[in-house]
Enzyme design. Structure first.
Site, PDB file in Angstrom:
ATOM      1  N   HIS A  62      -9.579   1.180   5.001  1.00 12.13           N
ATOM      2  CA  HIS A  62      -8.307   1.432   5.692  1.00 12.13           C
ATOM      3  C   HIS A  62      -8.560   2.436   6.816  1.00 12.13           C
ATOM      4  O   HIS A  62      -9.367   3.359   6.666  1.00 12.13           O
ATOM      5  CB  HIS A  62      -7.277   1.975   4.694  1.00 12.13           C
ATOM      6  CG  HIS A  62      -5.897   1.995   5.268  1.00 12.13           C
ATOM      7  ND1 HIS A  62      -5.487   2.969   6.155  1.00 12.13           N
ATOM      8  CD2 HIS A  62      -4.858   1.146   5.125  1.00 12.13           C
ATOM      9  CE1 HIS A  62      -4.239   2.704   6.525  1.00 12.13           C
ATOM     10  NE2 HIS A  62      -3.835   1.594   5.913  1.00 12.13           N
ATOM     11  N   LYS A  92       0.116   4.249  -0.341  1.00 13.55           N
ATOM     12  CA  LYS A  92      -0.528   5.460   0.211  1.00 13.55           C
ATOM     13  C   LYS A  92      -0.266   6.644  -0.724  1.00 13.55           C
ATOM     14  O   LYS A  92      -0.149   6.446  -1.935  1.00 13.55           O
ATOM     15  CB  LYS A  92      -0.052   5.700   1.642  1.00 13.55           C
ATOM     16  CG  LYS A  92      -0.229   4.444   2.513  1.00 13.55           C
ATOM     17  CD  LYS A  92      -0.072   4.674   3.974  1.00 13.55           C
ATOM     18  CE  LYS A  92      -0.235   3.343   4.705  1.00 13.55           C
ATOM     19  NZ  LYS A  92      -0.190   3.471   6.147  1.00 13.55           N
ATOM     20  N   GLU A 105      -6.959   4.886   7.801  1.00 11.28           N
ATOM     21  CA  GLU A 105      -6.741   6.293   7.427  1.00 11.28           C
ATOM     22  C   GLU A 105      -7.967   6.852   6.711  1.00 11.28           C
ATOM     23  O   GLU A 105      -8.305   8.020   6.882  1.00 11.28           O
ATOM     24  CB  GLU A 105      -5.469   6.411   6.561  1.00 11.28           C
ATOM     25  CG  GLU A 105      -4.219   6.209   7.407  1.00 11.28           C
ATOM     26  CD  GLU A 105      -3.028   5.624   6.664  1.00 11.28           C
ATOM     27  OE1 GLU A 105      -3.010   5.636   5.418  1.00 11.28           O
ATOM     28  OE2 GLU A 105      -2.100   5.133   7.354  1.00 11.28           O
ATOM     29  N   ASN A 161       0.870  -1.181   0.000  1.00 13.01           N
ATOM     30  CA  ASN A 161       0.000   0.000   0.000  1.00 13.01           C
ATOM     31  C   ASN A 161       0.907   1.231   0.000  1.00 13.01           C
ATOM     32  O   ASN A 161       1.452   1.594   1.035  1.00 13.01           O
ATOM     33  CB  ASN A 161      -0.886  -0.047   1.257  1.00 13.01           C
ATOM     34  CG  ASN A 161      -1.726   1.204   1.427  1.00 13.01           C
ATOM     35  OD1 ASN A 161      -1.819   2.025   0.518  1.00 13.01           O
ATOM     36  ND2 ASN A 161      -2.340   1.344   2.601  1.00 13.01           N
ATOM     37  N   SER A 182       3.338  -1.780  10.533  1.00 13.34           N
ATOM     38  CA  SER A 182       4.790  -1.847  10.764  1.00 13.34           C
ATOM     39  C   SER A 182       5.385  -3.233  10.509  1.00 13.34           C
ATOM     40  O   SER A 182       6.350  -3.618  11.168  1.00 13.34           O
ATOM     41  CB  SER A 182       5.137  -1.347  12.174  1.00 13.34           C
ATOM     42  OG  SER A 182       4.738   0.003  12.327  1.00 13.34           O
ATOM     43  N   GLU A 190      -5.418  -4.688  10.788  1.00 11.45           N
ATOM     44  CA  GLU A 190      -4.410  -3.645  10.956  1.00 11.45           C
ATOM     45  C   GLU A 190      -4.683  -2.867  12.240  1.00 11.45           C
ATOM     46  O   GLU A 190      -5.486  -1.913  12.234  1.00 11.45           O
ATOM     47  CB  GLU A 190      -4.453  -2.677   9.767  1.00 11.45           C
ATOM     48  CG  GLU A 190      -4.168  -3.320   8.434  1.00 11.45           C
ATOM     49  CD  GLU A 190      -3.578  -2.315   7.458  1.00 11.45           C
ATOM     50  OE1 GLU A 190      -2.489  -2.574   6.956  1.00 11.45           O
ATOM     51  OE2 GLU A 190      -4.195  -1.261   7.242  1.00 11.45           O
ATOM     52  N   GLY A 193       2.351   2.550  10.793  1.00 13.37           N
ATOM     53  CA  GLY A 193       3.290   3.652  10.601  1.00 13.37           C
ATOM     54  C   GLY A 193       3.994   4.092  11.873  1.00 13.37           C
ATOM     55  O   GLY A 193       4.627   5.137  11.906  1.00 13.37           O
TER      56      GLY A 193
HETATM   57  P1  PGA Z   1       2.734   0.457   7.693  1.00 11.30           P
HETATM   58  O1  PGA Z   1       1.276   0.636   7.036  1.00 11.30           O
HETATM   59  O2  PGA Z   1       3.279  -0.824   7.174  1.00 11.30           O
HETATM   60  O3  PGA Z   1       3.507   1.675   7.216  1.00 11.30           O
HETATM   61  O4  PGA Z   1       2.549   0.455   9.167  1.00 11.30           O
HETATM   62  C1  PGA Z   1       0.430  -0.450   6.844  1.00 11.30           C
HETATM   63  C2  PGA Z   1      -0.880   0.043   6.257  1.00 11.30           C
HETATM   64  O5  PGA Z   1      -1.351   1.096   6.673  1.00 11.30           O
HETATM   65  O6  PGA Z   1      -1.479  -0.609   5.368  1.00 11.30           O
END
Ligand code: PGA
Length: 255
Positions: A100, A11, A102, A9, A218, A172, A178
């Site tokens: 997601h 983003k 976000e 992803n 992460s 997640e 992140g």
């Molecule tokens: P990350 O993001 O691996 O940077 O923690 C995962 C995601 O949001 O899909």
């Protein structure tokens, strides 16, 4: 049987030029280094404007697949700035990430809207990667299972059996996204097993067995092997580490 998937992803990162370079590095490394019985599917989810070009650059093999990060709940029409599921399908997408955290947090996407997006994606022939996950507050209040169960019921379990067959779930935990703070493999396994149990209740044991459940938050080249070795963890939805070809390839090799 269910598939193993590693999805990147991206983003809102990279330019067109950087994105093309990144995907060419990834495909070269994966083709050179991932051999033998590693049947993992790799799904690349770049930003909308690069989808078509990146899709064209993916080698024609059963290994590589294209995914989008979001789609509209509307089919078509006067919705300035929106991108429909059918548009995504027409430029070569097979997958779309929905729900997601976000999108839920910054764009106020709720279960009702996500239900409509799921329907739109499925109607266009896309496979949704549907995300669920609790906040740190919810985890500390010991309410994780209730919370996940509600996200699944309200967001996902309205689908018919045939529709649900197309869905990949990503667990997640928001506190791990992140932040560099990964769930332990035991924490991930516990929630993944719980999700599988909920699927068995809502549908049946076969659906539960056949659903791919990814871990995200992460995940990196160091912890992927341990996470993927858990019986109910079928791969990862990778953010930060999917922007580095070496790290992403190592994650794919972790199977
Ligand atoms: P990350 O993001 O691996 O940077 O923690 C995962 C995601 O949001 O899909």
């Amino acid at each position: 049987m269910r598939k193993n998937i590693v999805a990147g992803n991206w983003k809102m990162n990279t330019t067109y030029q950087d994105g093309l370079a990144l995907v060419s590095e990834i495909t070269n490394m994966v083709q050179d280094e991932v051999t033998g019985p590693n049947g993992v599917e790799v799904v690349i989810c770049p930003p909308f404007p690069f989808l078509f070009a990146i899709g064209k650059q993916l080698p024609a093999s059963s290994r590589f697949h294209l995914g989008a990060q979001n789609c509209s709940e509307k089919e078509s029409g006067a919705y300035t700035g929106e991108v429909s599921a059918k548009m995504l399908q027409s430029v070569g997408c097979e997958y779309v990430i929905l729900g997601h955290s976000e999108r839920r947090q910054y764009f106020r996407e709720d279960d009702e809207l996500l239900s409509q997006k799921l329907k739109a994606a499925l109607a266009a022939g896309l496979k949704p990667i549907f995300c669920v996950g609790e906040s740190l507050e919810t985890r500390e209040a010991d309410d994780t299972f209730n919370f996940i169960s509600k996200q699944l019921k309200d967001g996902l379990f309205h689908l018919s059996n045939e529709e649900f067959d197309q869905v990949v779930i990503a667990y997640e935990p928001i506190w791990a996204i992140g932040t560099g703070k990964t769930a332990t493999s035991a924490q991930a396994q516990e929630v993944h097993a719980f999700i599988r149990e909920q699927i068995a209740r809502a549908y049946d044991a076969e659906a539960a067995l056949n659903t791919t459940i990814l871990y995200g938050g992460s995940a990196n080249a160091q912890n992927a092997r341990e996470l993927f070795s858990q019986p109910d963890v079928d791969g990862g939805l990778i953010g930060g580490a999917s922007l580095k070809s070496r790290d992403f390839t190592e994650i794919i090799k972790s199977f």
